[in-house]
Design a protein around this motif. Structure first.
Motif, PDB file in Angstrom:
ATOM      1  N   ASN A 185      48.752 -62.667  21.717  1.00  0.00           N
ATOM      2  CA  ASN A 185      48.394 -61.515  22.550  1.00  0.00           C
ATOM      3  C   ASN A 185      46.955 -61.586  23.024  1.00  0.00           C
ATOM      4  N   PRO A 186      46.659 -61.036  24.208  1.00  0.00           N
ATOM      5  CA  PRO A 186      45.260 -60.884  24.615  1.00  0.00           C
ATOM      6  C   PRO A 186      44.629 -59.711  23.864  1.00  0.00           C
ATOM      7  N   HIS A 187      43.314 -59.570  23.969  1.00  0.00           N
ATOM      8  CA  HIS A 187      42.634 -58.438  23.346  1.00  0.00           C
ATOM      9  C   HIS A 187      42.973 -57.169  24.109  1.00  0.00           C
ATOM     10  N   MET A 188      43.305 -56.119  23.392  1.00  0.00           N
ATOM     11  CA  MET A 188      43.728 -54.867  24.015  1.00  0.00           C
ATOM     12  C   MET A 188      42.906 -53.711  23.475  1.00  0.00           C
ATOM     13  N   GLU A 189      42.070 -53.137  24.326  1.00  0.00           N
ATOM     14  CA  GLU A 189      41.296 -51.961  23.948  1.00  0.00           C
ATOM     15  C   GLU A 189      41.056 -51.107  25.186  1.00  0.00           C
ATOM     16  N   GLN A 190      40.768 -49.826  24.977  1.00  0.00           N
ATOM     17  CA  GLN A 190      40.422 -48.936  26.075  1.00  0.00           C
ATOM     18  C   GLN A 190      39.573 -47.789  25.555  1.00  0.00           C
ATOM     19  N   GLU A 191      38.898 -47.129  26.471  1.00  0.00           N
ATOM     20  CA  GLU A 191      38.025 -46.021  26.075  1.00  0.00           C
ATOM     21  C   GLU A 191      38.845 -44.756  25.879  1.00  0.00           C
ATOM     22  N   ASN A 192      38.445 -43.989  24.843  1.00  0.00           N
ATOM     23  CA  ASN A 192      39.058 -42.682  24.655  1.00  0.00           C
ATOM     24  C   ASN A 192      38.286 -41.629  25.451  1.00  0.00           C
ATOM     25  N   GLU A 193      38.648 -40.380  25.283  1.00  0.00           N
ATOM     26  CA  GLU A 193      38.007 -39.307  26.049  1.00  0.00           C
ATOM     27  C   GLU A 193      36.528 -39.188  25.742  1.00  0.00           C
ATOM     28  N   ALA A 194      36.131 -39.625  24.564  1.00  0.00           N
ATOM     29  CA  ALA A 194      34.715 -39.545  24.179  1.00  0.00           C
ATOM     30  C   ALA A 194      33.926 -40.753  24.655  1.00  0.00           C
ATOM     31  N   GLY A 195      34.591 -41.636  25.369  1.00  0.00           N
ATOM     32  CA  GLY A 195      33.914 -42.830  25.860  1.00  0.00           C
ATOM     33  C   GLY A 195      33.801 -43.930  24.834  1.00  0.00           C
ATOM     34  N   GLU A 196      34.507 -43.792  23.727  1.00  0.00           N
ATOM     35  CA  GLU A 196      34.463 -44.813  22.680  1.00  0.00           C
ATOM     36  C   GLU A 196      35.581 -45.836  22.910  1.00  0.00           C
ATOM     37  N   LYS A 197      35.281 -47.071  22.608  1.00  0.00           N
ATOM     38  CA  LYS A 197      36.287 -48.117  22.739  1.00  0.00           C
ATOM     39  C   LYS A 197      37.205 -48.123  21.532  1.00  0.00           C
ATOM     40  N   VAL A 198      38.488 -48.055  21.815  1.00  0.00           N
ATOM     41  CA  VAL A 198      39.495 -48.050  20.756  1.00  0.00           C
ATOM     42  C   VAL A 198      40.338 -49.316  20.896  1.00  0.00           C
ATOM     43  N   VAL A 199      40.403 -50.092  19.830  1.00  0.00           N
ATOM     44  CA  VAL A 199      41.190 -51.319  19.835  1.00  0.00           C
ATOM     45  C   VAL A 199      42.649 -50.990  19.546  1.00  0.00           C
ATOM     46  N   HIS A 200      43.508 -51.358  20.467  1.00  0.00           N
ATOM     47  CA  HIS A 200      44.943 -51.153  20.260  1.00  0.00           C
ATOM     48  C   HIS A 200      45.590 -52.374  19.615  1.00  0.00           C
ATOM     49  N   LEU A 201      45.084 -53.537  19.960  1.00  0.00           N
ATOM     50  CA  LEU A 201      45.616 -54.763  19.358  1.00  0.00           C
ATOM     51  C   LEU A 201      44.546 -55.838  19.445  1.00  0.00           C
ATOM     52  N   TRP A 202      44.115 -56.291  18.265  1.00  0.00           N
ATOM     53  CA  TRP A 202      43.051 -57.293  18.228  1.00  0.00           C
ATOM     54  C   TRP A 202      43.575 -58.623  18.775  1.00  0.00           C
ATOM     55  N   ARG A 203      42.674 -59.309  19.494  1.00  0.00           N
ATOM     56  CA  ARG A 203      43.084 -60.562  20.125  1.00  0.00           C
ATOM     57  C   ARG A 203      43.626 -61.558  19.093  1.00  0.00           C
ATOM     58  N   GLU A 204      44.616 -62.323  19.524  1.00  0.00           N
ATOM     59  CA  GLU A 204      45.249 -63.375  18.714  1.00  0.00           C
ATOM     60  C   GLU A 204      45.697 -62.882  17.332  1.00  0.00           C
ATOM     61  N   SER A 205      46.129 -61.636  17.247  1.00  0.00           N
ATOM     62  CA  SER A 205      46.592 -61.139  15.955  1.00  0.00           C
ATOM     63  C   SER A 205      48.107 -61.232  15.806  1.00  0.00           C
ATOM     64  N   ILE A 206      48.815 -61.398  16.921  1.00  0.00           N
ATOM     65  CA  ILE A 206      50.278 -61.484  16.900  1.00  0.00           C
ATOM     66  C   ILE A 206      50.707 -62.856  17.427  1.00  0.00           C
ATOM     67  N   GLU A 207      51.544 -63.504  16.664  1.00  0.00           N
ATOM     68  CA  GLU A 207      52.102 -64.791  17.075  1.00  0.00           C
ATOM     69  C   GLU A 207      53.527 -64.578  17.575  1.00  0.00           C
ATOM     70  N   MET A 208      53.815 -65.132  18.760  1.00  0.00           N
ATOM     71  CA  MET A 208      55.175 -65.072  19.320  1.00  0.00           C
ATOM     72  C   MET A 208      55.655 -66.500  19.576  1.00  0.00           C
ATOM     73  N   LYS A 209      56.667 -66.896  18.862  1.00  0.00           N
ATOM     74  CA  LYS A 209      57.215 -68.247  19.010  1.00  0.00           C
ATOM     75  C   LYS A 209      58.589 -68.141  19.657  1.00  0.00           C
ATOM     76  N   ARG A 210      58.692 -68.677  20.861  1.00  0.00           N
ATOM     77  CA  ARG A 210      59.954 -68.653  21.588  1.00  0.00           C
ATOM     78  C   ARG A 210      60.686 -69.975  21.363  1.00  0.00           C
ATOM     79  N   ARG A 211      61.959 -69.873  21.041  1.00  0.00           N
ATOM     80  CA  ARG A 211      62.791 -71.070  20.919  1.00  0.00           C
ATOM     81  C   ARG A 211      64.092 -70.806  21.657  1.00  0.00           C
ATOM     82  N   ARG A 212      64.465 -71.724  22.570  1.00  0.00           N
ATOM     83  CA  ARG A 212      65.700 -71.520  23.322  1.00  0.00           C
ATOM     84  C   ARG A 212      66.469 -72.822  23.468  1.00  0.00           C
ATOM     85  N   PHE A 213      67.771 -72.677  23.579  1.00  0.00           N
ATOM     86  CA  PHE A 213      68.662 -73.824  23.739  1.00  0.00           C
ATOM     87  C   PHE A 213      69.953 -73.339  24.393  1.00  0.00           C
ATOM     88  N   ILE A 214      70.769 -74.271  24.830  1.00  0.00           N
ATOM     89  CA  ILE A 214      72.042 -73.966  25.479  1.00  0.00           C
ATOM     90  C   ILE A 214      73.157 -74.653  24.712  1.00  0.00           C
TER      91      ILE A 214
END
Length: 702
Positions: free
Chosen positions: A70-99
């Motif tokens: 995942n990319p780094h995900m944060e945004q400002e709250n109403e008080a102008g403070e930055k809130v982290v929703h998801l820290w960068r590279e904290s989630i690994e997604m491994k896709r595997r596909r076949f037919i």
């Protein structure tokens, strides 16, 4: 490769490197079967944002894996403070596909590396436009059908289309988790709440359906197990090749893996389709040549190829499709445009070489297997093909087989070099049809001589005598009409006025394997092919440097095609020009280091090897069947191995290129038995042969 492709039987999936199918992508990714795109969008998002690609490769065209985060995900709250929703590279997604068996399976392994419990959403954007492949690629527009509204449920989605051909096509998508929300029917969203190190798996199953016929979806584990068993069975049945020269070993292993993926069965047995991503269908010359390359490894593929071509052999005169009685097809398509007659590919017959190559493959198959029963089964097809050669192929009765386009939407040049500019005179003028190609005359000679033997073997000596007489006349006429004394080489072709198209090209090199050349001229042709004019250092160019039409970047007028080289190599070996053959083989082996995964592409640019690296051709198919088969034919040429079960012997004249000091083959199936042998090369370049096992009952002739 900036794309990823997997295939099994007649279904393939083309995506970007992250495994995505973006909307409106110019390259046309999607899930295809029967020339229809069943999945036109597959976008994975994490909290609505595009994942970051960590790793992806195209080594395996049966099972694909992509590693994302995942990319780094944060945004400002109403008080102008930055809130982290998801820290960068904290989630690994491994896709595997076949037919497997007409079903696409995908697993998305989602794992958290965040130190605390973390919640997030994975969403999918799905769509199916059911477009004909020719429309996707921008080659054709036409009358099409209507897409229906999607039907959704908690565990799946169905998208439907009624084509202009009155064929109903559907895509069934199912998942193993209940969506968090499904405000839009084609954008399911799944909620994850994971502790550190915890993993959950989202499974997707996609089943195309055509006129009520579809594959049976299994559990992901069972389907993958069946695919692995099929892959293992293929490897176990193959001739085993071991060499001390690692670059050659990698080429051989890669070729066998890719050819297994490129096999398809339409009901008459397995045959190789031309290549991926766009040519995963039966192609006359491509499938026939790839099956010829595979003969020392899997002769059953030749049987499946011959039966597939025989079932679709021409039966009538149809100028729209360039069809004629007895003619072997060029290409068949199964999509909406072909079904409604808006394109002539149902099948299309605009090829001049597939018919004699059909006979060549049958004859070589018989030499390797001694299987007379297949000849008996196909004898009506053989006679029809021979009749086509004499009555339709030879349009003007001059003894040569020529082509001329009749289909309005067909192909102008109908040899393997089918670009519009590929038949060019030395002064730069394009040759005008009817065109008689040099290599096609060699195929016809090969076909008539070998079919003569086949008829004699089944008790029809009179038919054999006629064919041998025709072949003798062709040889004499060919030498007179095509030989260029000033060049010491054969012409590319004869044009409509029976004038030589004298450009120096690789085409006459194919004639070497037919046995139609005298030994002196075979030597002269071999020497020209490995001269600086034609040989780049990485392979033989399609056209000689310095010719008016030469262009190292041109599709057919100066590039290097591995399959073209492989047929030349086999001919050089058969005519005893083994030094020249070794030079070409080493060039191809060296070139492979320039390409991903040591995979020889369909073609590459013809620049000189002094650049240090082979230059890729920008839109070459990879994997391509007859490119994958090139190193397999090289193994036969290195061994100088030419069996003839019917005559009771195996000819063996090995010559290993410099750098290859040992070559071992095991389980090589010839006739009813197997052959194991090892060839070693000493410091002087001489080769010694040790036959370790021979259950064929045939004599080894050194």
């Amino acid at each position: 490769m900036n794309y990823r492709v997997i295939k099994e039987n007649d279904m393939f999936l083309l995506t970007d490197e992250s495994g995505q199918i973006p909307d409106q992508h110019p390259y046309g990714p999607g899930l295809y079967t029967k020339d229809t795109r069943f999945l036109s969008r597959l976008d994975l998002r994490i909290n609505g944002e595009e994942p970051v690609l960590l790793a992806s490769d195209a080594d395996n065209t049966s099972v694909a894996e992509m590693l994302l985060t995942n990319p780094h995900m944060e945004q400002e709250n109403e008080a102008g403070e930055k809130v982290v929703h998801l820290w960068r590279e904290s989630i690994e997604m491994k896709r595997r596909r076949f037919i497997w068996d007409g079903v696409l399976y995908e697993q998305i392994h989602v794992k958290s590396y965040h130190p605390q419990q973390t919640a997030f959403n994975i969403s999918l954007q799905l769509d199916a436009d059911f477009k004909d492949m020719f429309i996707v690629r921008g080659f054709q527009n036409g009358r099409t059908g209507d897409k229906r509204d999607a039907e959704s449920s908690a565990n799946g989605l169905k998208m439907s289309y009624l084509g202009a051909d009155d064929v109903e096509r559907q895509l069934h998508v199912s998942w193993n988790m209940v969506p968090e929300s499904q405000s839009e029917t084609q954008e399911p969203e799944f909620h994850f709440d994971l502790a550190h190190g915890e993993e959950k798996v989202l499974e997707l199953t996609m089943v195309p359906e055509i006129s009520g016929e579809k594959g049976t979806a299994l559990s992901h584990s069972e389907a993958l197990e069946r695919l692995m068993i099929s892959t293992d069975d293929w490897a176990k049945q193959m001739t085993k090749v071991k060499t001390d020269y690692e670059p050659l070993q990698r080429l051989i292993d890669r070729g066998l893996k890719d050819l297994r993926v490129l096999l398809t069965d339409l009901g008459e047995g397995s045959f190789p389709v031309a290549g991926l991503p766009w040519f995963g269908v039966p192609f006359g010359r491509d499938s026939l040549i790839a099956a010829l390359q595979l003969l020392p490894f899997a002769s059953d593929v030749a049987k499946g190829t011959l039966r597939t071509m025989a079932k679709r052999q021409g039966t009538k005169k149809d100028s729209w499709r360039d069809e004629e009685p007895g003619k072997i097809m060029h290409e068949i398509r199964f999509g909406e445009l072909a079904n409604t007659g808006q394109i002539p590919f149902s099948p299309y017959f605009g090829t001049i070489d597939a018919t004699p190559l059909f006979l060549v493959l049958l004859s070589e198959y018989m030499k390797w297997t001694g299987d007379h029963s297949l000849f008996t089964e196909l004898e009506t097809n053989v006679e029809a093909a021979l009749n086509w050669v004499d009555s339709y192929g030879d349009r003007d009765g001059d003894g040569f087989v020529e082509y001329h386009q009749e289909a309005a939407k067909g192909i102008a040049n109908q040899g393997w070099k089918d670009s519009g500019d590929s038949i060019v005179h030395r002064d730069g003028r394009l040759g005008e049809s009817p065109i008689a190609l040099s290599e096609v005359q060699g195929y016809v000679y090969h076909a008539k001589v070998s079919m003569a033997q086949a008829f004699e073997d089944v008790g029809n000596p009179e038919r054999g005598k006629v064919l041998r007489g025709e072949a003798k006349i062709l040889k004499e006429q060919f030498d007179e009409a095509f030989w260029m004394p000033e060049q010491g080489y054969y012409a590319l072709a004869l044009d409509k006025d029976k004038k030589q198209v004298g450009t120096v090209t690789s085409n006459p090199g194919h004639v070497l394997m037919s046995g139609m050349m005298s030994s002196e001229r075979a030597q002269a042709v071999s020497e020209m092919l490995v001269s600086d004019k034609l040989f780049s250092g990485f392979g033989i160019r399609t056209m000689g440097e310095g010719e008016a039409g030469y262009n190292p970047m041109s599709y057919h007028n100066g590039t290097v095609w591995p399959h073209d080289n492989s047929l030349v190599i086999l001919g050089m070996s058969r005519t005893g020009n083994v030094k020249a053959a070794s030079k070409v083989m080493m060039g191809l082996i060296r070139s492979a280091a320039s390409f991903d995964y040591d995979r020889l592409p369909e073609l590459f640019c013809g620049y000189n090897a002094s650049r240090g690296k082979a230059v890729s051709y920008p839109v070459a198919c990879s994997p391509q069947a007859w490119a994958a088969g090139a190193p397999l034919l090289m193994v036969q040429a290195m061994l100088g191995l030419f069996p003839d079960v019917l005559s009771g012997e195996v000819a063996l004249n090995p010559r290993l290129p410099e750098g290859v000091n040992q070559l071992t083959v095991e389980q090589m199936q010839i006739g009813d038995g197997e052959l194991d042998l090892t060839v070693t090369r000493n410091a002087k370049g001489d080769c010694n042969v040790n036959v370790e096992r021979n259950t064929t009952g045939l004599a080894i002739k050194l």
